[in-house]
Motif scaffolding. Structure first.
Motif, PDB file in Angstrom:
ATOM      1  N   ALA A   4      50.589  61.916  39.040  1.00  0.00           N
ATOM      2  CA  ALA A   4      51.109  62.158  37.699  1.00  0.00           C
ATOM      3  C   ALA A   4      52.618  62.339  37.781  1.00  0.00           C
ATOM      4  N   VAL A  32      49.795  57.948  36.518  1.00  0.00           N
ATOM      5  CA  VAL A  32      49.952  58.410  35.152  1.00  0.00           C
ATOM      6  C   VAL A  32      51.427  58.750  34.956  1.00  0.00           C
ATOM      7  N   ALA A  34      53.548  60.786  32.140  1.00  0.00           N
ATOM      8  CA  ALA A  34      53.520  61.585  30.921  1.00  0.00           C
ATOM      9  C   ALA A  34      54.944  61.726  30.403  1.00  0.00           C
ATOM     10  N   GLU A  49      49.216  54.481  33.310  1.00  0.00           N
ATOM     11  CA  GLU A  49      48.560  55.171  32.206  1.00  0.00           C
ATOM     12  C   GLU A  49      49.564  56.061  31.505  1.00  0.00           C
ATOM     13  N   ARG A  51      50.419  59.283  29.120  1.00  0.00           N
ATOM     14  CA  ARG A  51      49.985  60.540  28.519  1.00  0.00           C
ATOM     15  C   ARG A  51      51.162  61.143  27.777  1.00  0.00           C
ATOM     16  N   ARG A  52      50.887  61.761  26.661  1.00  0.00           N
ATOM     17  CA  ARG A  52      51.953  62.195  25.745  1.00  0.00           C
ATOM     18  C   ARG A  52      52.487  63.582  26.090  1.00  0.00           C
ATOM     19  N   ALA A 100      48.171  69.017  30.268  1.00  0.00           N
ATOM     20  CA  ALA A 100      47.357  67.833  29.996  1.00  0.00           C
ATOM     21  C   ALA A 100      47.703  66.696  30.942  1.00  0.00           C
ATOM     22  N   ALA A 101      48.991  66.545  31.263  1.00  0.00           N
ATOM     23  CA  ALA A 101      49.420  65.468  32.151  1.00  0.00           C
ATOM     24  C   ALA A 101      48.889  65.653  33.557  1.00  0.00           C
TER      25      ALA A 101
END
Length: 426
Positions: A4, A32, A34, A49, A51-52, A100-101
């Protein structure tokens, strides 16, 4: 391995990490990224991917408050005040986005804005991680920290004043500590505050801090601890399907190499005033120009001027006679890689540091803060940059060293050495 990358801010705070993310994917990792919603397409185009992360930096910088920050952000007091005020806004939004990330991640790679929350999540959950900074972030005797916007405090002051300030503020509560202390409680960690966390990160031998700029541009200080490195730039991913507009190609072929003018994510609502200054400077300098709109919606007119939108720097900059820019870390690196002279006009943050560095490297005739810009000053800098060939010779030599580096490969190698877990001895 699921990695991430967490970053937030302007385009320059995101583009390097999309390039790194694409390289990590090519190395076999699941990646990911973010970041803010505005950059979702760039993340997905890199094959990662999305992620916000909450926030809208463009709206923030374009607001009345953002304009005030850009106008008064230079100097020690102004720099500290701007860091605090912008930091408060970012800290209020960051915690839940980082949580969340990090869901399901094996490793966390953290840009500056996400660093405090990400470090705490890594500690609380035993996830390996590292900081990925775009400008020098650890005190050294060699130069003052760019975030302070002071050229030189003396070798002792450069190294120790940030630590003394951090040490003092770590023992008292400040307005910025509230959100981070609450986040620590949420994670089951003892509350300590921002300064204490930064001191811990800088000292933590199990926490690598990698800087994504060339050591040929800023050599690694000898007084940095092991694990703090300058590894080379993380370039945005190339766009093999991109084709330049015919109008731009025709303009470039119709005369001598033009000067690039662009300020990226800076200046917000000051675009019209800035455009008038730039237009007058171009007339005085008597040069052709490619002007990029950017977040300021910069627009100029004239027979020898063309306005453009988003255009890959790696394609455009090598065709320029010089590059006039805001001295953001990414644009600074792109101009250096292109081997062309630079004219920096910094607005805030680390930009004055890069502006000063370009002059010291001999690839720029000088700089002036954007808020103090005049047409005469800009015209004089442009004329010197394009007529004195020594700037281009030094820029080309430096570009050769930068091209030989691979900052993304250094991060990929470091991932193999990360320990499966972090200390929790606070």
């Amino acid at each position: 391995m699921k990695i991430a990358i967490i970053t937030s801010g302007s385009r320059g705070d995101v583009a390097p990490y999309t390039g790194l993310g694409s390289r990590l994917r090519a190395a076999g990792h699941d990646v990911v990224i973010a970041t803010q919603e505005a950059f979702a397409d760039a993340v997905r185009e890199a094959g990662c991917e999305f992620r916000r992360i909450p926030g809208d930096t463009r709206a923030l910088l374009g607001s009345e408050r953002g304009q005030e920050w850009q106008q008064r952000s230079t100097g020690l007091i102004g720099g500290i005040r701007t860091n605090i005020q912008m930091g408060m806004r970012l800290l209020e939004e960051m915690g839940e986005g980082v949580l969340a990330a990090a869901e399901g991640a094996d490793v966390l790679l953290l840009q500056r804005v996400a660093l405090w929350h990400g470090y705490l999540v890594a500690k609380a959950r035993g996830i390996p991680g590292m900081a990925l900074e775009l400008f020098p972030s650890v005190p050294t005797a060699d130069f003052a920290l760019p975030s302070l916007d002071i050229r030189f405090l003396g070798r002792w002051g450069n190294r120790n004043i940030p630590r003394l300030v951090a040490g003092a503020t770590s023992r008292i509560k400040t307005p910025m500590d509230g959100p981070i202390r609450e986040f620590q409680r949420q994670l089951g960690l003892p509350p300590s505050g921002l300064a204490a966390i930064r001191l811990e990160m800088n000292r933590d031998e199990h926490w690598p801090i990698y800087h994504g700029y060339s050591p040929a541009v800023v050599p690694r200080p000898a007084d940095w601890r092991p694990g703090v490195e300058a590894v080379g730039y993380w370039w945005p991913p190339s766009r093999p399907d991109w084709q330049p507009p015919k109008e731009l190609v025709d303009f470039l072929e119709s005369g001598p190499a033009p000067v690039f003018i662009g300020f990226g994510s800076m200046t917000g609502s000051r675009g019209r005033q800035l455009a008038e200054t730039v237009s007058a400077a171009l007339r005085q300098a008597g040069v052709r120009a490619v002007v990029q709109a950017g977040w300021a919606d910069l627009a100029t007119t004239g027979d020898d001027v063309i306005s453009i939108g988003d255009t890959p720097h790696e394609w455009l900059f090598p065709q320029m006679a010089a590059v006039v820019h805001h001295a953001g870390a990414g644009t600074t690196g792109a101009a250096l890689r292109a081997g062309v002279p630079a004219i920096p006009l910094p607005a805030l943050g680390d930009q004055p540091f890069w502006a000063d560095r370009l002059v010291r490297l001999g690839v720029s005739p000088g700089w002036t803060p954007m808020k103090n810009l005049s047409a005469g000053r800009l015209a004089a800098l442009i004329q010197e940059a394009v007529t004195d060939r020594s700037y281009r010779r030094r820029a080309e030599a430096l570009a050769g060293r930068i091209h030989a580096e691979d900052g993304s490969a250094r991060v990929i190698e470091a991932l193999e050495r990360l320990r499966p877990g972090l200390r929790d001895d606070t």
